[in-house]
Design a protein around this motif. Structure first.
Motif, PDB file in Angstrom:
ATOM      1  N   ALA A  99      35.762  82.566 102.855  1.00 58.65           N
ATOM      2  CA  ALA A  99      34.677  83.244 103.561  1.00 58.65           C
ATOM      3  C   ALA A  99      35.283  84.130 104.657  1.00 58.65           C
ATOM      4  O   ALA A  99      36.493  84.356 104.699  1.00 58.65           O
ATOM      5  N   ASP A 100      34.449  84.622 105.562  1.00 62.92           N
ATOM      6  CA  ASP A 100      34.906  85.463 106.670  1.00 62.92           C
ATOM      7  C   ASP A 100      35.933  84.707 107.512  1.00 62.92           C
ATOM      8  O   ASP A 100      35.751  83.536 107.834  1.00 62.92           O
ATOM      9  N   ALA A 168      32.666  81.873 110.044  1.00 64.33           N
ATOM     10  CA  ALA A 168      32.270  81.279 108.768  1.00 64.33           C
ATOM     11  C   ALA A 168      31.489  79.981 108.979  1.00 64.33           C
ATOM     12  O   ALA A 168      30.496  79.725 108.291  1.00 64.33           O
ATOM     13  N   GLU A 171      27.948  80.809 110.112  1.00 66.76           N
ATOM     14  CA  GLU A 171      27.168  81.441 109.044  1.00 66.76           C
ATOM     15  C   GLU A 171      26.786  80.438 107.960  1.00 66.76           C
ATOM     16  O   GLU A 171      25.666  80.505 107.413  1.00 66.76           O
ATOM     17  N   ARG A 172      27.677  79.523 107.641  1.00 70.79           N
ATOM     18  CA  ARG A 172      27.421  78.594 106.543  1.00 70.79           C
ATOM     19  C   ARG A 172      26.204  77.712 106.807  1.00 70.79           C
ATOM     20  O   ARG A 172      25.500  77.340 105.872  1.00 70.79           O
ATOM     21  N   GLY A 193      38.465  79.849 107.296  1.00 66.05           N
ATOM     22  CA  GLY A 193      37.464  80.346 106.355  1.00 66.05           C
ATOM     23  C   GLY A 193      37.612  79.819 104.946  1.00 66.05           C
ATOM     24  O   GLY A 193      36.795  80.127 104.074  1.00 66.05           O
TER      25      GLY A 193
END
Length: 306
Positions: A99-100, A168, A171-172, A193
């Protein structure tokens, strides 16, 4: 495969999100699974800075022990928390697509107050502390421990200007607030990430199942970053940043070793062909060590061991 794959995970919201992600991907492949929640030492001890509690594997040891005891078949980890040396008989079964990688700062008040000379910034990471102090040497850094939810609440409850998180993670679990800034200048932790699955080397059916989730490009990049960290002889709490990315047929890597107070930094940047990239992390670490990083690393270890 008739066996139910028992998925071990820490019991924080973010860790469970990661475990459910793995569960969903395995069940799409028609494997039966169940989640086994466990609590780690790193989750339970929140009043001591992370680097002072024997931090190598502090978030992973509980799952390792459960696997060796036969209580779980696989474990799901944030890869940046996993020591570069896994316990004997436990192996990397898969690395999921990354992820980011960026860090963000969640702030209160205005952006001007955030960068004012007397601002107070919270983080439990020596890497984030060192890089922030290098950029903002007049700021006050305070320790921040706990899972993502706990740390966000502590920011709300205390008179701090901001706190640093992995983008990340926020956001998750849908907790990234609008009042944040992406720290694109901050070099992330090696493997930030990325999610790793571990399993026993004596379970070929389980390893075969997990191999179908493996993302080769991510695995190559995080492998370079973790080689960089291990060659510097720094654990996952040392102030080491490393990030590799694939650009067409090449891999670009930037790495950083910082003094804990942020004053001194040793950095490196290299680009290599993908076919030569497996040694990139080690070579970059050796370059830093040869340029004074060995002395800096000794000073860092003295502080971490206090």
């Amino acid at each position: 495969m008739s066996k139910i794959i028992r998925i071990g995970t820490r019991n924080s919201e973010l860790a469970l999100w990661q475990a459910y992600l793995v569960q969903g991907q395995l069940e799409k492949l028609d494997y039966q699974t169940e989640i086994v929640e466990l609590s780690s030492v790193g989750d339970e001890i929140l009043d001591i800075p992370l680097h002072q509690i024997g931090s190598m594997g502090v978030f992973t040891k509980t799952l390792d022990v459960a696997m060796l005891r036969g209580q779980i078949d696989i474990a799901v980890h944030s890869l940046k928390d996993v020591p570069t040396q896994l316990p004997e008989t436990i192996v990397q079964a898969a690395v999921l697509k990354r992820a980011d990688v960026h860090d963000v700062i969640v702030y209160k008040g205005t952006e001007e107050e955030l960068i004012a000379d007397n601002a107070t910034i919270a983080t439990g990471s020596l890497r984030r502390t060192a890089q922030w102090l290098h950029k903002y040497p007049t700021h006050n850094l305070t320790d921040l421990r706990g899972n993502v939810n706990t740390r966000l609440q502590k920011l709300e409850d205390n008179n701090w200007n901001g706190a640093i998180f992995a983008k990340a993670g926020l956001e998750r679990i849908n907790l990234l607030p609008s009042n944040h800034l992406v720290l694109d200048w901050m070099i992330p932790a090696p493997a930030q990430g990325a999610i790793m699955i571990t399993a026993l080397d004596s379970q070929p059916e389980v390893l075969e199942a997990c191999a179908q989730l493996h993302h080769k490009e991510t695995a190559l990049c995080v492998g370079i970053e973790r080689d960089f960290m291990s060659t510097l002889e720094g654990g996952c709490t040392a102030p080491i940043g490393g990030y590799a990315e694939i650009i067409q047929d090449k891999v670009a890597f930037k790495g950083l070793l910082s003094a804990i107070d942020g004053v001194e930094q040793k950095g490196v940047f290299r680009i290599a062909n993908i076919k030569d990239a497996t040694v990139l992390g080690k070579e970059c670490a050796r370059e830093i060590l040869a340029n004074g990083g060995d002395v800096l690393m000794k000073e860092i270890k003295k502080v971490i061991k206090k």
